[in-house]
Design a protein around this motif. Structure first.
Motif, PDB file in Angstrom:
ATOM      1  N   GLN A 215       0.813  -1.214   0.000  1.00  0.00           N
ATOM      2  CA  GLN A 215       0.000   0.000   0.000  1.00  0.00           C
ATOM      3  C   GLN A 215       0.852   1.273   0.000  1.00  0.00           C
ATOM      4  OE1 GLN A 215      -3.460   0.248   0.008  1.00  0.00           O
ATOM      5  NE2 GLN A 215      -3.547  -1.965  -0.332  1.00  0.00           N
ATOM      6  N   GLY A 216       2.161   1.118   0.072  1.00  0.00           N
ATOM      7  CA  GLY A 216       3.042   2.276   0.106  1.00  0.00           C
ATOM      8  C   GLY A 216       2.992   3.030   1.419  1.00  0.00           C
ATOM      9  N   ILE A 217       2.713   2.317   2.511  1.00  0.00           N
ATOM     10  CA  ILE A 217       2.607   2.937   3.833  1.00  0.00           C
ATOM     11  C   ILE A 217       3.831   2.550   4.658  1.00  0.00           C
ATOM     12  CG2 ILE A 217       1.241   3.099   5.950  1.00  0.00           C
ATOM     13  CD1 ILE A 217      -1.200   2.258   4.288  1.00  0.00           C
ATOM     14  N   THR A 218       4.491   3.536   5.224  1.00  0.00           N
ATOM     15  CA  THR A 218       5.656   3.290   6.071  1.00  0.00           C
ATOM     16  C   THR A 218       5.350   3.739   7.487  1.00  0.00           C
ATOM     17  OG1 THR A 218       7.160   3.646   4.209  1.00  0.00           O
ATOM     18  CG2 THR A 218       8.102   3.764   6.424  1.00  0.00           C
ATOM     19  N   LEU A 219       5.572   2.845   8.446  1.00  0.00           N
ATOM     20  CA  LEU A 219       5.370   3.171   9.855  1.00  0.00           C
ATOM     21  C   LEU A 219       6.716   3.200  10.566  1.00  0.00           C
ATOM     22  CD1 LEU A 219       2.261   0.948  10.766  1.00  0.00           C
ATOM     23  CD2 LEU A 219       2.299   3.317   9.967  1.00  0.00           C
ATOM     24  N   GLU A 220       6.831   4.087  11.541  1.00  0.00           N
ATOM     25  CA  GLU A 220       8.052   4.179  12.339  1.00  0.00           C
ATOM     26  C   GLU A 220       7.982   3.194  13.501  1.00  0.00           C
ATOM     27  OE1 GLU A 220      10.182   7.126  15.590  1.00  0.00           O
ATOM     28  OE2 GLU A 220       8.544   7.896  14.341  1.00  0.00           O
ATOM     29  N   VAL A 221       8.896   2.236  13.528  1.00  0.00           N
ATOM     30  CA  VAL A 221       8.952   1.267  14.621  1.00  0.00           C
ATOM     31  C   VAL A 221       9.848   1.838  15.718  1.00  0.00           C
ATOM     32  CG1 VAL A 221       9.640  -1.047  15.324  1.00  0.00           C
ATOM     33  CG2 VAL A 221       8.546  -0.685  13.093  1.00  0.00           C
ATOM     34  N   ALA A 222       9.247   2.091  16.879  1.00  0.00           N
ATOM     35  CA  ALA A 222       9.995   2.697  17.985  1.00  0.00           C
ATOM     36  C   ALA A 222      10.659   1.641  18.860  1.00  0.00           C
ATOM     37  CB  ALA A 222       9.058   3.557  18.826  1.00  0.00           C
ATOM     38  N   PHE A 223       9.915   0.550  19.162  1.00  0.00           N
ATOM     39  CA  PHE A 223      10.436  -0.508  20.022  1.00  0.00           C
ATOM     40  C   PHE A 223       9.929  -1.855  19.527  1.00  0.00           C
ATOM     41  CE2 PHE A 223      10.368   3.199  22.810  1.00  0.00           C
ATOM     42  CZ  PHE A 223      11.627   3.139  23.400  1.00  0.00           C
ATOM     43  N   GLU A 224      10.707  -2.893  19.792  1.00  0.00           N
ATOM     44  CA  GLU A 224      10.294  -4.267  19.536  1.00  0.00           C
ATOM     45  C   GLU A 224      10.373  -5.024  20.859  1.00  0.00           C
ATOM     46  OE1 GLU A 224      12.919  -5.717  16.541  1.00  0.00           O
ATOM     47  OE2 GLU A 224      11.907  -4.650  14.903  1.00  0.00           O
ATOM     48  N   VAL A 225       9.249  -5.619  21.281  1.00  0.00           N
ATOM     49  CA  VAL A 225       9.192  -6.320  22.562  1.00  0.00           C
ATOM     50  C   VAL A 225       8.614  -7.716  22.341  1.00  0.00           C
ATOM     51  CG1 VAL A 225       8.943  -4.168  23.857  1.00  0.00           C
ATOM     52  CG2 VAL A 225       6.897  -5.414  23.119  1.00  0.00           C
ATOM     53  N   THR A 226       8.684  -8.535  23.375  1.00  0.00           N
ATOM     54  CA  THR A 226       8.211  -9.920  23.264  1.00  0.00           C
ATOM     55  C   THR A 226       6.760 -10.078  23.683  1.00  0.00           C
ATOM     56  OG1 THR A 226      10.447 -10.750  23.668  1.00  0.00           O
ATOM     57  CG2 THR A 226       8.631 -12.301  24.002  1.00  0.00           C
ATOM     58  N   PHE A 227       6.353  -9.402  24.758  1.00  0.00           N
ATOM     59  CA  PHE A 227       5.031  -9.636  25.331  1.00  0.00           C
ATOM     60  C   PHE A 227       4.100  -8.445  25.121  1.00  0.00           C
ATOM     61  CE2 PHE A 227       7.924 -12.276  27.848  1.00  0.00           C
ATOM     62  CZ  PHE A 227       7.331 -13.524  27.653  1.00  0.00           C
ATOM     63  N   PRO A 228       2.807  -8.710  24.844  1.00  0.00           N
ATOM     64  CA  PRO A 228       1.840  -7.619  24.684  1.00  0.00           C
ATOM     65  C   PRO A 228       1.736  -6.736  25.919  1.00  0.00           C
ATOM     66  CG  PRO A 228       0.914  -9.685  23.885  1.00  0.00           C
ATOM     67  CD  PRO A 228       2.197 -10.028  24.572  1.00  0.00           C
ATOM     68  N   SER A 229       1.844  -7.325  27.103  1.00  0.00           N
ATOM     69  CA  SER A 229       1.720  -6.528  28.324  1.00  0.00           C
ATOM     70  C   SER A 229       2.809  -5.463  28.400  1.00  0.00           C
ATOM     71  CB  SER A 229       1.783  -7.434  29.556  1.00  0.00           C
ATOM     72  OG  SER A 229       2.974  -8.210  29.552  1.00  0.00           O
ATOM     73  N   THR A 230       4.017  -5.806  27.921  1.00  0.00           N
ATOM     74  CA  THR A 230       5.106  -4.825  27.906  1.00  0.00           C
ATOM     75  C   THR A 230       4.789  -3.690  26.945  1.00  0.00           C
ATOM     76  OG1 THR A 230       6.699  -6.585  28.374  1.00  0.00           O
ATOM     77  CG2 THR A 230       7.576  -4.506  27.521  1.00  0.00           C
ATOM     78  N   ALA A 231       4.315  -4.045  25.751  1.00  0.00           N
ATOM     79  CA  ALA A 231       3.990  -3.031  24.747  1.00  0.00           C
ATOM     80  C   ALA A 231       2.898  -2.092  25.241  1.00  0.00           C
ATOM     81  CB  ALA A 231       3.561  -3.711  23.452  1.00  0.00           C
ATOM     82  N   LEU A 232       1.860  -2.645  25.867  1.00  0.00           N
ATOM     83  CA  LEU A 232       0.749  -1.816  26.328  1.00  0.00           C
ATOM     84  C   LEU A 232       1.168  -0.914  27.486  1.00  0.00           C
ATOM     85  CD1 LEU A 232      -2.022  -4.528  26.075  1.00  0.00           C
ATOM     86  CD2 LEU A 232      -1.757  -2.521  24.616  1.00  0.00           C
TER      87      LEU A 232
END
Length: 313
Positions: A215-232
């Protein structure tokens, strides 16, 4: 010397020994007296041991007294086994061991397990929450009856996969975020905001990245984590937004996070039951899967309410 004794013979022997009469034993077992006599005679012939003194009354020999203790244990064990089977069949007792991905275990499963426990209070439930990539291994090793996860990179040559429901992806962000005021949120609306990615090697995220590239959409990835609870938790502190399946929107509730489904072209997450090929389900496990199907099917038919705010953790 091998002897082929039958339960009928053993039951007849125990009844005669307890009642002291072939006639009364026949009445108790609802057979004829001649049938009882034949069973006792056949038992003594096959064992080559005289169990009764055959006279005006039937009294046990010393060998008969010794065998009575063993025969009573056999009958008791068989009756208990039959009771246990009946209990399993009627779901009056039993146990179910389930594995689930951490997000599914904290969103979809709890209300289903609550309803199941109310229906079958005597069935023991064992829950193992784990990374979705570990579910297949737990199933194949026989550690659980089945797993609930997403249909991603599953080896169907050894696994049976049953679809429960498809979910769109959703976006989760802190309360008061500019996205909260939008009636609909599409993928392009996420471009100004950093994204916290959960398990970047997950097949679902890989499909989302492929779709965004197309779709030609680029998102900025700030962090990569393992668990959803950490991300939230990081999203709650303002580090970015989180993209996860939309089934989490009504299932989780905690202060500071809002969840909304993503509109427009997107990637779906399929929630599935994972079993080992050829494995037989217990009645208790089969009834839990049926309840999962029913619950998710009903949820799919319930229209969404965009005006309602759902908070998650």
């Amino acid at each position: 010397m091998a002897m082929n004794l039958t339960l009928k013979q053993i039951r007849a022997f125990v009844a005669v020994a307890r009642l002291g009469s072939a006639t009364r034993a026949a009445e108790q077992l609802h057979v004829t007296q001649s049938a009882i006599s034949l069973l006792i005679r056949d038992l003594e012939d096959k064992s080559e041991v005289q169990l009764f003194e055959h006279g005006r009354s039937l009294t046990l020999t010393e060998a008969g007294k010794e065998f009575l203790h063993i025969a009573e244990r056999i009958i008791g064990d068989v009756d208990q086994a039959v009771d246990n089977l009946n209990g399993l069949a009627t779901k009056a007792r039993g146990k179910v061991a389930i594995a689930a991905g951490v997000f599914i275990a904290s969103t979809i499963l709890p209300p289903v397990l609550k309803a199941y426990r109310e229906r079958y209070p005597n069935i023991e439930l064992y829950i193992r929450d784990m990374l979705s990539t570990d579910l297949a291994g737990a199933v194949l090793r026989g550690e659980v009856d089945f797993a609930v996860g997403t249909d991603a990179n599953l080896d169907r040559s050894v696994l049976s996969v049953q679809s429960l429901r498809h979910f769109r992806l959703g976006v989760f962000f802190p309360e008061g975020h500019p996205l909260e005021s939008r009636k609909t949120i599409g993928w392009r609306d996420l471009r100004p905001w950093p994204v916290i990615v959960v398990n970047p090697l997950n097949a679902l995220w890989q499909r989302a990245m492929a779709m965004l590239y197309a779709q030609g959409i680029t998102l900025e990835v700030a962090f990569e984590v393992t668990f959803p609870s950490t991300a939230l938790a990081m999203a709650r502190e303002g580090f970015g937004v989180v993209i996860q399946p939309s089934y989490a929107i009504p299932g989780l509730a905690a202060e500071g996070i809002v969840g909304r489904p993503l509109s427009g072209p997107g990637v779906e997450s399929e929630v599935v039951v994972i079993r080992r090929n050829g494995s037989a389900l217990t009645p208790a496990a089969a009834s839990l899967i049926a309840l999962l199907e029913h619950t998710l099917g009903e949820a799919a038919q319930t229209p969404p309410t965009p005006e309602r705010r759902h908070k998650i953790s």
